[in-house]
Design an enzyme around this catalytic site. Structure first.
Site, PDB file in Angstrom:
ATOM      1  N   THR A   1       6.332  -5.670 -18.458  1.00  0.00           N
ATOM      2  CA  THR A   1       5.075  -5.035 -18.681  1.00  0.00           C
ATOM      3  C   THR A   1       3.876  -5.925 -18.646  1.00  0.00           C
ATOM      4  OG1 THR A   1       6.328  -3.153 -19.957  1.00  0.00           O
ATOM      5  CG2 THR A   1       3.924  -3.511 -20.452  1.00  0.00           C
ATOM      6  N   GLY A   2       2.700  -5.678 -17.995  1.00  0.00           N
ATOM      7  CA  GLY A   2       1.550  -6.536 -18.124  1.00  0.00           C
ATOM      8  C   GLY A   2       1.334  -6.693 -16.593  1.00  0.00           C
TER       9      GLY A   2
ATOM     10  N   THR B   1       1.074  -9.368 -14.485  1.00  0.00           N
ATOM     11  CA  THR B   1       2.047 -10.259 -13.796  1.00  0.00           C
ATOM     12  C   THR B   1       3.089  -9.470 -13.469  1.00  0.00           C
ATOM     13  OG1 THR B   1       1.246 -12.023 -15.218  1.00  0.00           O
ATOM     14  CG2 THR B   1       2.985 -12.685 -13.536  1.00  0.00           C
TER      15      THR B   1
ATOM     16  N   GLY C   1       6.404 -10.979 -17.717  1.00  0.00           N
ATOM     17  CA  GLY C   1       5.564 -11.897 -17.963  1.00  0.00           C
ATOM     18  C   GLY C   1       5.536 -12.419 -19.226  1.00  0.00           C
TER      19      GLY C   1
ATOM     20  N   ASP D   1       2.909 -14.396 -22.711  1.00  0.00           N
ATOM     21  CA  ASP D   1       1.639 -14.689 -23.225  1.00  0.00           C
ATOM     22  C   ASP D   1       1.625 -16.302 -23.571  1.00  0.00           C
ATOM     23  OD1 ASP D   1       0.268 -12.103 -23.484  1.00  0.00           O
ATOM     24  OD2 ASP D   1       2.075 -11.692 -25.001  1.00  0.00           O
TER      25      ASP D   1
ATOM     26  N   GLY E   1       4.211  -9.732 -26.225  1.00  0.00           N
ATOM     27  CA  GLY E   1       3.639  -8.618 -26.881  1.00  0.00           C
ATOM     28  C   GLY E   1       2.111  -8.278 -26.732  1.00  0.00           C
TER      29      GLY E   1
ATOM     30  N   GLU F   1      10.761  -4.674 -24.294  1.00  0.00           N
ATOM     31  CA  GLU F   1      10.813  -5.702 -23.532  1.00  0.00           C
ATOM     32  C   GLU F   1      11.999  -6.504 -24.061  1.00  0.00           C
ATOM     33  OE1 GLU F   1       6.281  -6.924 -21.730  1.00  0.00           O
ATOM     34  OE2 GLU F   1       6.805  -7.582 -23.689  1.00  0.00           O
TER      35      GLU F   1
ATOM     36  N   LYS G   1      -0.451 -20.240 -19.023  1.00  0.00           N
ATOM     37  CA  LYS G   1       0.452 -19.767 -20.110  1.00  0.00           C
ATOM     38  C   LYS G   1       1.393 -20.905 -20.824  1.00  0.00           C
ATOM     39  CE  LYS G   1      -0.748 -15.345 -19.465  1.00  0.00           C
ATOM     40  NZ  LYS G   1       0.076 -14.200 -18.844  1.00  0.00           N
TER      41      LYS G   1
HETATM   42  C1  5RP Z   1       3.257  -7.241 -22.649  1.00  0.00           C
HETATM   43  C2  5RP Z   1       3.705  -8.635 -22.509  1.00  0.00           C
HETATM   44  C3  5RP Z   1       3.280  -9.228 -21.391  1.00  0.00           C
HETATM   45  O1  5RP Z   1       4.062  -9.785 -20.577  1.00  0.00           O
HETATM   46  C4  5RP Z   1       2.127 -10.394 -21.714  1.00  0.00           C
HETATM   47  O2  5RP Z   1       1.354  -9.902 -22.569  1.00  0.00           O
HETATM   48  C5  5RP Z   1       1.517 -11.015 -20.450  1.00  0.00           C
HETATM   49  O3  5RP Z   1       0.694 -10.037 -19.784  1.00  0.00           O
HETATM   50  P1  5RP Z   1       0.049 -10.516 -18.510  1.00  0.00           P
HETATM   51  O4  5RP Z   1       0.958 -10.538 -17.541  1.00  0.00           O
HETATM   52  O5  5RP Z   1      -0.860  -9.367 -18.161  1.00  0.00           O
HETATM   53  O6  5RP Z   1      -0.704 -11.891 -18.801  1.00  0.00           O
HETATM   54  O7  5RP Z   1       4.358  -9.368 -23.188  1.00  0.00           O
HETATM   55  O8  5RP Z   1       4.036  -6.679 -23.889  1.00  0.00           O
END
Ligand code: 5RP
Length: 230
Positions: free
Chosen positions: A26-27, A29, A82, A84, A95, A103, A121
């Site tokens: 999710t997210g 990426t 992905g 953070d 998250g 996840e 990241k």
């Molecule tokens: C969602 C996540 C995402 O993987 C994380 O927030 C990274 O998001 P993005 O790819 O938009 O930077 O943990 O719960």
């Protein structure tokens, strides 16, 4: 940044083979990964996916990806998601998108997890990104106090805030829970803190992913780096 996310997603896609059962992250990426995977599926690749959120389920369905659930299959070949923050041991904070519980369930049910990210990241020490902790609304003040004690025991401290959505109301996860974002700055012992948070009854799950990612695909201005967990 979006171009780098897509490059990381495209590299991870090279690891996907026909017949695999895949965890879909999710997210933003992970969205690139799902979109690119959808293109492959429409060209004939046969895989089946397990989405980690309702948002990813909706996207995967739009892309024509066949889906199943962890009720129908109990092991997955590979999850691509992905993060953070990523430290050199490939421990993660996840998250930010609010999907950490599903996840983590999906990653833990997978033989392999590849984390995809732009290289902003990467950190030496986790914690600059606020740590998301998914909690049950019932007994929230007691859970929050127990979390503060766990933080103190792990030698960290910081502001905790209940996450709000864009509409200004409390953000509710796909599982019907709340998320507390803990602004800790530095988490010197992620496995230790993970253990302390896991035993708090009102904590459903936390965003420290310890020992789950086996590979990180990190895209930066100098190209792509693939890091394996030692
Ligand atoms: C969602 C996540 C995402 O993987 C994380 O927030 C990274 O998001 P993005 O790819 O938009 O930077 O943990 O719960």
């Amino acid at each position: 940044m979006d171009g780098l996310k897509r490059q990381a997603a495209a590299r991870a896609l090279q690891q996907v083979q026909g017949g695999m059962t895949l965890g879909l992250g999710t997210g933003s990426t992970a969205q690139h990964f799902v979109e690119l995977l959808g293109e492959k599926v429409r060209s004939g690749l046969k895989i089946i996916g397990v989405p980690t959120s309702e948002a990813t389920r909706a996207q995967a369905e739009r892309c024509g990806i066949a889906l199943t659930t962890l009720d129908e299959v109990d092991r997955l070949d590979l999850t691509v998601d992905g993060a953070d923050e990523i430290n050199p041991a490939l421990d993660l904070i996840k998250g930010g998108g609010g999907a950490l519980l599903r996840e983590k369930i999906v990653a833990a049910a997978s033989d392999r997890m590849i984390v995809i990210a732009d290289d902003s990241k990467c950190v030496d020490v986790l914690g600059r990104f606020p740590l998301p902790v998914e909690v049950v609304p019932f007994g929230f003040a007691a859970t929050r106090a127990a979390m503060a004690r766990a933080f103190a025991q792990s030698g960290v401290s910081g502001q905790m805030g209940v996450r709000k959505g864009k509409d200004g109301h409390v953000f509710v996860t796909d599982g019907g829970h709340w998320i507390v974002d803990a602004h800790l700055g530095r988490i010197p012992d992620p496995p230790g803190l993970a253990g302390l948070l896991s035993v708090i009854p009102g904590v459903v799950e936390h965003g420290l992913f310890i020992g789950l990612a086996g590979t990180a695909v990190l895209a930066g201005s100098q190209g792509i780096r693939v890091v394996e967990r030692r």
